[in-house]
Design a protein around this motif. Sequence first.
Motif, short mmCIF file in Angstrom:
data_model
loop_
_atom_site.label_atom_id
_atom_site.label_comp_id
_atom_site.label_asym_id
_atom_site.label_seq_id
_atom_site.Cartn_x
_atom_site.Cartn_y
_atom_site.Cartn_z
N ILE A 1 -11.56 -1.55 3.31
CA ILE A 1 -10.42 -0.45 3.62
C ILE A 1 -10.94 0.78 3.56
N GLU A 2 -10.90 1.63 4.44
CA GLU A 2 -11.25 3.08 4.29
C GLU A 2 -10.72 3.74 2.96
N ARG A 3 -11.20 4.55 2.31
CA ARG A 3 -10.79 5.04 1.03
C ARG A 3 -9.54 5.89 1.48
N ASP A 4 -9.58 6.65 2.51
CA ASP A 4 -8.46 7.43 2.77
C ASP A 4 -7.00 6.61 3.22
N GLN A 5 -7.27 5.23 3.69
CA GLN A 5 -6.33 4.42 3.91
C GLN A 5 -5.73 4.14 2.54
N ARG A 6 -6.53 3.72 1.59
CA ARG A 6 -6.39 3.53 0.33
C ARG A 6 -5.44 4.25 -0.63
N LEU A 7 -6.00 5.54 -0.39
CA LEU A 7 -5.15 6.80 -0.79
C LEU A 7 -3.64 6.93 -0.31
N LYS A 8 -3.78 6.78 0.87
CA LYS A 8 -2.49 6.73 1.71
C LYS A 8 -1.45 5.88 1.34
N ILE A 9 -1.94 4.54 1.07
CA ILE A 9 -1.08 3.50 0.46
C ILE A 9 -0.60 3.90 -0.94
N ILE A 10 -1.39 4.39 -1.75
CA ILE A 10 -0.80 5.15 -2.99
C ILE A 10 0.23 5.96 -2.91
N ASP A 11 0.03 6.82 -1.88
CA ASP A 11 1.08 7.77 -1.60
C ASP A 11 2.42 7.27 -1.11
N ASP A 12 2.19 6.41 -0.06
CA ASP A 12 3.28 5.69 0.55
C ASP A 12 4.02 4.92 -0.58
N THR A 13 3.41 4.16 -1.48
CA THR A 13 4.24 3.31 -2.45
C THR A 13 4.49 4.07 -3.51
N PHE A 14 3.79 5.00 -4.10
CA PHE A 14 4.39 5.43 -5.47
C PHE A 14 4.57 6.99 -5.37
N GLY A 15 4.39 7.62 -4.20
CA GLY A 15 4.37 9.08 -4.03
C GLY A 15 5.83 9.44 -4.72
N ASN A 16 7.00 8.95 -3.97
CA ASN A 16 8.18 9.63 -4.25
C ASN A 16 8.73 8.77 -5.45
N HIS A 17 8.22 8.14 -6.19
CA HIS A 17 8.90 7.26 -7.22
C HIS A 17 8.24 7.56 -8.65
N MET A 18 7.05 8.11 -8.51
CA MET A 18 6.29 8.24 -9.99
C MET A 18 5.71 9.67 -9.93
N HIS A 19 5.59 10.29 -11.10
CA HIS A 19 5.14 11.77 -11.41
C HIS A 19 3.79 11.79 -11.00
N PRO A 20 3.55 13.07 -10.23
CA PRO A 20 2.22 13.35 -9.62
C PRO A 20 1.03 12.89 -10.40
N TYR A 21 1.02 12.99 -11.79
CA TYR A 21 -0.09 12.77 -12.93
C TYR A 21 -0.36 11.05 -12.63
N VAL A 22 0.68 10.46 -12.65
CA VAL A 22 0.33 9.00 -12.31
C VAL A 22 -0.11 8.83 -10.90
N THR A 23 0.29 9.34 -9.67
CA THR A 23 -0.19 8.85 -8.70
C THR A 23 -1.52 9.58 -8.47
N ASN A 24 -1.83 10.87 -9.19
CA ASN A 24 -3.04 11.46 -8.76
C ASN A 24 -4.12 10.60 -9.82
N PHE A 25 -3.62 10.19 -10.79
CA PHE A 25 -4.58 9.02 -11.74
C PHE A 25 -5.01 8.02 -11.05
N MET A 26 -4.08 7.43 -10.15
CA MET A 26 -4.46 6.10 -9.42
C MET A 26 -5.16 6.61 -8.13
N LYS A 27 -4.94 7.71 -7.57
CA LYS A 27 -5.91 8.10 -6.55
C LYS A 27 -7.37 8.45 -6.99
N LEU A 28 -7.32 8.84 -8.26
CA LEU A 28 -8.86 9.36 -8.82
C LEU A 28 -9.37 8.03 -9.06
N LEU A 29 -8.88 6.95 -9.52
CA LEU A 29 -9.46 5.68 -9.86
C LEU A 29 -9.90 5.02 -8.43
N VAL A 30 -9.08 5.41 -7.40
CA VAL A 30 -9.44 4.69 -6.13
C VAL A 30 -10.86 5.49 -5.44
#
Length: 178
Positions: A51-80
């Motif tokens: 799965i393209e990296r951009d798609q995986r990053l979008k999955i994180i945004d769609d799943t957690f973006g509105n529910h978690m602090h930006p530090y947490v979602t950005n941390f997850m994106k960094l790991l991806v």
Amino acid sequence: MTSLAREYGEGLYELARDEGLGLLIFEQMDDISALLKQQPQFIRLLCSRAIERDQRLKIIDDTFGNHMHPYVTNFMKLLVEREHFDAFLQCAQWIHQRFNDDNGVVEAYVTSAVALNEDELAALRVKLAHISGRQVKLITTIDPSVIGGVRVEMDGRRYDNTIQDRLGRLKRSLTQAL
């Protein structure tokens, strides 16, 4: 625990602590860890190079973006982005340990044959706080095989006052006497 998990986890933890967000980030990382343990295929999805990296990053945004602090979602994106999302659970574990250490909390894993009532839990918490010199968070489990009594694991030590353990000690004592 890998050095990568310690390094990344420590980075997020220090940022959160410095910003006064330690408790929030601790809780959110624990919540996500619980979800990922229930749905391990989500980890595989975010680690998949099919799965393209951009798609995986979008999955994180769609799943957690509105529910978690930006530090947490950005941390997850960094790991991806760095192809290290498989270390997320260990990073969260590191943050969990650091938060507890900084706040003088020790976790005690309590196993009993039946559920303990509030008075029993309070008395156990006081006793364990006296032993450890720290605030105690009890994590309880019911296991009918212990027959009766309580087994506690805390700070790498085991305190076993179950009937099962007492019978085992009695058996060893009788065997040695013969």
